[in-house]
Design an enzyme around this catalytic site. Structure first.
Site, PDB file in Angstrom:
ATOM      1  N   SER A 128       1.296  -0.891   0.009  1.00  0.00           N
ATOM      2  CA  SER A 128       0.095  -0.093   0.271  1.00  0.00           C
ATOM      3  C   SER A 128       1.117   0.771   0.098  1.00  0.00           C
ATOM      4  CB  SER A 128      -0.439   0.254   1.492  1.00  0.00           C
ATOM      5  OG  SER A 128      -1.641   1.343   1.554  1.00  0.00           O
ATOM      6  N   TYR A 130      -2.725  -0.024   9.735  1.00  0.00           N
ATOM      7  CA  TYR A 130      -2.390  -0.613   8.530  1.00  0.00           C
ATOM      8  C   TYR A 130      -1.276  -0.449   8.005  1.00  0.00           C
ATOM      9  CZ  TYR A 130      -3.644  -1.373   3.622  1.00  0.00           C
ATOM     10  OH  TYR A 130      -3.682  -1.392   2.221  1.00  0.00           O
TER      11      TYR A 130
END
Length: 337
Positions: A131, A156
């Site tokens: 990501s 995350y």
């Protein structure tokens, strides 16, 4: 031979499954169908996969949690696995603050289980989702895969950086060929309701107010789904060689890391204006401060993936947003019928 796709009922995973089926591959999809996003949407995505022309027996779906290694191994017993596209994960920056253990299970234990599957089955290539969140609040724009990413500002992001490190260890120890892909703000048909593009569109069409953070002073590298899928398949078809040379991201093992973005940092205000134009109505706005874990800007440097794979995004948001809104209107009407 089989290609495993995790997150098959997810946004990106469902598109990848459909494209692989179109080119004649045998695909085994895995998803736990959790309720972080609407389960009905996930079933609709699966129906779209099964509706591909000529799909026949080329798509098999397993409803299971890949963080459960016993269930994973039992489901795939007897499968001859060529490659793995590991897109499944617990998504969302802000939700990681509310429910951190879900991220440890899916993004850490789950990633390890897929690495073990790749190792024990000696797969040709494991492509996995990272990501743009790993870059945190770095002021060095555009983000380059060569720069340090040691300061995540959300759990995350920390799990995605951890996935990259685990993958590097398996590439080094077991020579497992891998490619990690750092996705930048993906949008398009079959998208995610927790993302701004979906939320803004839905609320504007409904005449409800949208929440605009940091006075709209944010930039994102919005990337259309078709460009993302093109990059994933290009990576899948080109496993990194085990030749000792330095790869994208710095590894000397068979492990590369690439950015996949649109190579444009677009102002949030431009996104809102394009959605308003496509919807034919103005947004009602509620101004909010920046949220914890969020970043002011993302911007992908694509030098490495352009050099190695010839990847070039072709869909600016001026084109992609009208396509998205057209799809969303149709899907919304279908669900309401």
């Amino acid at each position: 031979m089989t290609i495993i796709v995790t997150g098959a009922a997810g946004f990106i995973g469902s598109h990848v499954c459909r494209h692989l089926i179109r080119r004649g591959e045998h695909v085994v999809g895995i998803d736990n169908l959790n309720n972080y996003n609407p389960v009905a949407l996930k079933h609709d995505r699966l129906s779209a996969i099964r509706g591909e022309e000529g799909v026949g027996g080329r798509f098999v779906f397993h409803h299971l949690d890949f963080a459960d290694h016993e269930a994973l191994e039992a489901a795939l017993a007897g499968e001859s696995i060529e490659s793995i596209v590991h897109l499944g994960a617990q998504a969302g920056v802000r939700y990681s603050i509310q429910n951190p253990r879900a991220y440890a299970a899916s993004n850490l234990v789950g990633h390890l289980n897929m690495l073990e599957l790749g190792r024990t089955r000696q797969v040709k290539h494991l492509v996995y989702a990272s990501s743009s969140s790993v870059y945190g609040t770095s002021p060095d724009l555009p983000f380059r895969v060569e720069q340090r990413v040691d300061f995540p500002i959300s759990l995350y992001a920390a799990t995605k950086k951890s996935d990259e490190l685990m993958s590097e260890s398996y590439a080094h120890l077991y020579r497992l060929p891998q490619t990690g892909l750092r996705f930048f703000t993906v949008y398009g048909p079959w998208g995610r309701p927790d993302m701004a593009v979906w939320g803004f569109t839905d609320k504007i069409l409904s005449g409800e107010p949208i929440e605009v953070y940091n006075g709209g002073n944010m930039r994102r590298d919005f990337t259309y789904i078709d460009d993302i899928v093109t990059g994933i398949l290009a990576a899948l078809d080109s496993p990194p060689p085990d030749d000792g040379a330095e790869k994208a991201g710095g590894s000397h093992s068979p492990h590369r890391i690439y950015n996949i973005g649109n190579n444009r940092a677009e102002e949030l205000e431009k996104l809102i204006a394009l959605i308003e134009q496509a919807c034919g109505r103005k947004a009602i706005r509620i101004e909010k401060p920046m949220q914890p874990g969020d970043v002011p800007a993302t911007y992908a440097d694509l030098t490495a993936i352009q050099r190695d794979l010839g990847f070039q995004p072709t869909t600016p948001i001026d084109v992609g947003i009208p396509l998205w809104v057209e799809w969303y209107r149709g899907y919304r009407a279908q669900r309401a019928a």
